[in-house]
Design a protein around this motif. Structure first.
Motif, PDB file in Angstrom:
ATOM      1  N   MET A 299       9.744   4.273  12.633  1.00 28.04           N
ATOM      2  CA  MET A 299       9.404   3.028  13.321  1.00 28.04           C
ATOM      3  C   MET A 299       9.359   1.884  12.315  1.00 28.04           C
ATOM      4  N   LEU A 300       9.999   0.787  12.680  1.00 28.07           N
ATOM      5  CA  LEU A 300       9.920  -0.417  11.873  1.00 28.07           C
ATOM      6  C   LEU A 300       8.732  -1.234  12.368  1.00 28.07           C
ATOM      7  N   VAL A 301       7.847  -1.620  11.451  1.00 23.74           N
ATOM      8  CA  VAL A 301       6.650  -2.381  11.819  1.00 23.74           C
ATOM      9  C   VAL A 301       6.916  -3.851  11.521  1.00 23.74           C
TER      10      VAL A 301
ATOM     11  N   PRO B 119       5.642   8.943   6.264  1.00 15.54           N
ATOM     12  CA  PRO B 119       6.977   8.580   5.759  1.00 15.54           C
ATOM     13  C   PRO B 119       7.908   8.030   6.841  1.00 15.54           C
ATOM     14  N   TRP B 120       7.426   7.874   8.052  1.00 13.81           N
ATOM     15  CA  TRP B 120       8.268   7.360   9.142  1.00 13.81           C
ATOM     16  C   TRP B 120       8.046   5.876   9.381  1.00 13.81           C
ATOM     17  N   ILE B 121       7.209   5.270   8.540  1.00 11.50           N
ATOM     18  CA  ILE B 121       6.844   3.861   8.711  1.00 11.50           C
ATOM     19  C   ILE B 121       7.615   2.982   7.718  1.00 11.50           C
ATOM     20  N   PHE B 122       8.248   1.931   8.235  1.00 13.49           N
ATOM     21  CA  PHE B 122       8.933   0.945   7.395  1.00 13.49           C
ATOM     22  C   PHE B 122       8.490  -0.439   7.858  1.00 13.49           C
TER      23      PHE B 122
ATOM     24  N   SER C  18      14.213  -5.354   1.948  1.00 16.63           N
ATOM     25  CA  SER C  18      14.555  -4.025   1.430  1.00 16.63           C
ATOM     26  C   SER C  18      13.231  -3.319   1.205  1.00 16.63           C
ATOM     27  N   PHE C  19      13.251  -1.987   1.242  1.00 17.23           N
ATOM     28  CA  PHE C  19      11.980  -1.276   1.247  1.00 17.23           C
ATOM     29  C   PHE C  19      11.654  -0.643  -0.095  1.00 17.23           C
TER      30      PHE C  19
ATOM     31  N   GLY D  18       7.697   2.810   3.751  1.00 18.92           N
ATOM     32  CA  GLY D  18       8.491   1.719   3.191  1.00 18.92           C
ATOM     33  C   GLY D  18       7.801   0.385   3.431  1.00 18.92           C
ATOM     34  N   GLN D  19       7.792  -0.458   2.396  1.00 13.62           N
ATOM     35  CA  GLN D  19       7.175  -1.782   2.538  1.00 13.62           C
ATOM     36  C   GLN D  19       8.105  -2.809   1.915  1.00 13.62           C
TER      37      GLN D  19
END
Lengths: 385, 290
Positions: A122-124, A138-141, A352-353, A364-365
């Motif tokens: 999921m993209l936040v 690890p599913w969070i970007f 970019s993450f 990813g941030q």
């Protein structure tokens, strides 16, 4: 025509309708989990609008992997329980390989266990709480800046605002409390004294108790973190109490145009930390993208004050589309891996993450840009930071 | 001390609107035995109607308030006629479920009609607040306070000084005997529900210009109204009036001297204490509507 014949005619119509629909083109589905109704419905709808503009733009250019993008925009009703239910529905029933959501930190945190369970990324796009990328999911970007990123950028560039002592008035949830903690930390490092932190229920309309208390303290600047509706009330009620302290709002959900319109002269001289400045898109890092979004937004007749929210939906879908393209297939695991490789020119800046959180299960941030504006004489003015 | 006066002033103004909301709800429960879940929506309705008349139709501010209240009364009468009248004598659970349904339908209808963006209402009052020494109050809030007190007094006069009010009190005391004496129970029910709804709409109309108008503005307010009613004792007019002020004082000073994070909690803590030690409400022995 009697009832029986009309029923027959109707069913005939339905049959042909389905027959026509059957060989529909295969699409790539993207789930969008937003508050479309409820207390923060305005923001959720702005983001959905931004997402639609991005999807239409990509589809007009031929789509991704030869297929059109199809947004499945679902309503989480501004409620964390519903947000989790929406994620479950999008993953299990609609089989979306990737999602965007869920606006508030509280909603996003409620959705996160579902991502682990079903292994879907999921993209936040909006949430700012530190917890989201630090909890080992690890599913969070995330493309939105965290409260600490926002606080650090602000504290580095403090020079123009002579702040000696800061106090906080924040909404009583992950978003507000997180912001108060991070700003306290960042400001303290710069030698600013930290005063009291007052909280307000996210639905509260009468804030005079908190404001009267803040008025009586010796803090010269009050940092306020909430959404536009509550900020309107804070500004108005602060003026009614003849408060003279400087007000700085944080969090990027202020919609300054709406503040000017609804808080009137009470909005004057307040400062706002925002993540997109649609009043001067030519000053954005990627000005072509920013100008294109602002033009299309206006062309579609969307509320101009929604752009400070809407851009997140736009950037989010651009990023997801790029990840799908790099993945080469619309599958959750492949998209998750591809997110690490994206380089997107978004409205806020380059996306970019980088890895954030506990080792081997990092989220990813992206590093987002942070701007500040001031409302002066009923107009938005840039603040040279 | 300066701060104390400011907080006392805040609490008095807030309390007057809590009282207004509580009285409407307590009347409906007292006479009809209906737990009115649409109370918060009537408040929202009053607010949106004021927005409509002032900002869309361009009607005079004070006239708009009056129109919003009248429409609130009419909507209350309609709800009574369509939903509650057929349910008279039904189980209280069934009535409650129907009212919860009505609440959801009303809230979603408002969302469809008005959209999600909050609205604000212009007022004819000066932006500069009234300043009395260390205390600062916007003129609008002074007006809200005065209007709320006037409405409470007016409602009290109506219940105690008119024939219809007497009929309402008689129905409250003994429905069957009142019916035998020739009182039209259907009429009294409609009047009660319409009046209670009108008071909720009035609170919404008065507060809307001070706050902003949103779809869900009625939710926390409905909760507060229930709290006020429980505090004062179900069906107790003065209980609701005084309960409104007590709740506001506890919230305001709780927020200041304990913690603003527990502002709502302090109010509800008080209710738990009341329910534990005086389960019929603080003012159970005083005069009821009857």
């Amino acid at each position: 025509m009697n009832i029986r014949t009309s029923v027959l005619a109707l069913s005939g119509l339905l049959c042909t309708a389905f027959a026509v629909q059957a060989p529909a083109q295969e699409t790539i589905k993207i789930g969008v989990n937003m508050p479309l109704t409820g207390p923060v419905a305005a923001s959720g709808n702005y983001i959905a609008n931004g997402a639609r503009i991005a999807a239409d733009r990509i589809n007009a250019a031929g789509g991704v992997l030869g297929k059109k993008l199809e947004l499945l925009i679902e309503d989480n009703k501004g409620n964390p329980t519903e947000a989790a239910a929406v994620a479950e529905k999008l993953i299990s029933r609609d089989k979306v390989p990737v999602m965007m959501g869920a606006w508030s930190s509280t909603f996003t945190l409620a959705v996160m266990p579902k991502l682990m369970e079903h292994q879907v990324p999921m993209l936040v796009e909006t949430s700012s709480s530190e917890k989201i990328t630090r909890s080992g999911n690890p599913w969070i970007f995330r493309i939105a800046p965290t409260s600490s990123m926002e606080a650090k950028v602000f504290a580095q560039k403090l020079g123009n605002l002579p702040i000696k002592k800061a106090a906080f008035l924040v909404t009583n949830n992950d978003f507000g409390i997180g912001a108060a903690q991070e700003f306290s930390k960042a400001l303290k490092e710069r030698g600013v004294q930290i005063g009291i932190t007052e909280t307000m229920d996210p639905h509260a309309q009468d804030l005079s108790a908190q404001l009267s208390k803040l008025k009586a303290t010796d803090a010269d600047t009050i940092f306020v973190t909430s959404v536009v509706e509550q900020l309107t009330l804070v500004l108005r009620q602060a003026k009614a109490l003849r408060m003279t302290q400087r007000i700085v709002t944080t969090g990027g959900s202020q919609a300054p145009d709406q503040l000017i319109q609804q808080a009137g002269s009470a909005a004057n001289d307040s400062y706002h930390i925002v993540f997109f400045t649609p009043w001067f898109p030519e000053q954005a890092v990627n000005k072509d993208v920013a100008i294109a979004l602002v033009d299309e937004w206006k062309k579609r007749g969307y509320n101009p004050s929604g752009l400070t929210e809407g851009f997140r939906g736009f950037d989010g879908i651009l990023t997801i589309a790029e990840a799908i393209r790099i993945a080469g297939k619309a599958e959750p695991k492949a998209i998750q891996q591809a997110f690490w490789k994206v380089k997107v020119k978004g409205v806020n800046g380059d996306i970019s993450f980088a890895k954030d959180g506990p080792a081997s299960k990092e989220s990813g941030q992206s590093t987002a840009n942070v701007y500040m504006i001031q409302i002066k004489d009923g107009k938005v003015a840039p603040v040279s930071f | 001390m300066d701060q104390f006066l400011q907080h006392a002033m805040n609490a008095a103004i807030l309390g007057s609107t809590y009282a207004l909301l509580g009285i409407g709800l307590t009347m409906i429960f007292g006479i009809m035995r209906v737990v009115n879940f649409t109370h918060g929506e009537l408040y929202t309705f009053g607010a949106y109607m004021t927005f409509f008349f002032v900002m869309v139709a361009g009607v005079n501010f004070f006239l708009s308030l009056a129109l919003a209240i009248v429409l609130g009364i009419a909507l209350g009468a309609l709800i009574e006629f369509v939903l509650l009248r057929p349910l008279r004598g039904a189980d209280i659970d069934i009535t409650m479920l129907v009212m919860i349904g009505a609440w959801i339908v009303m809230q979603n209808t408002e969302q469809m009609v008005w959209g999600g963006v909050a609205k604000s209402i212009d007022t004819p009052f000066p932006e500069e607040p009234l300043t009395l020494g260390p205390v600062s109050v916007p003129w609008l809030r002074v007006f809200i306070f005065a209007a709320a007190i006037a409405l409470i007094a007016g409602t009290h006069m109506f219940i105690h000084r008119t024939r219809l009010g007497k009929a309402m009190r008689a129905t409250f005391q003994d429905r069957d005997t009142a019916a035998l004496m020739g009182i039209n129970i259907n009429g009294i029910n409609m009047l009660t529900f319409a009046l209670g709804s009108g008071l909720a709409a009035a609170a919404g109309a008065l507060l809307a210009p001070a706050f902003i108008v949103t779809i869900t503005m009625g939710n926390p307010v409905a909760l507060k109204a229930f709290a006020v009613v429980i505090l004062g004792g179900l069906g107790n007019f003065w209980g609701a009036a005084i309960g409104g002020f007590i709740l506001a004082i506890v919230e305001e000073f709780g927020a200041v001297y304990i913690s603003s994070g527990y502002r709502d909690a302090t109010g509800f803590l008080l209710i738990i204490l009341v329910l534990t030690f005086r389960p019929t409400g603080l003012f159970a022995r005083r005069e009821r509507i009857g």
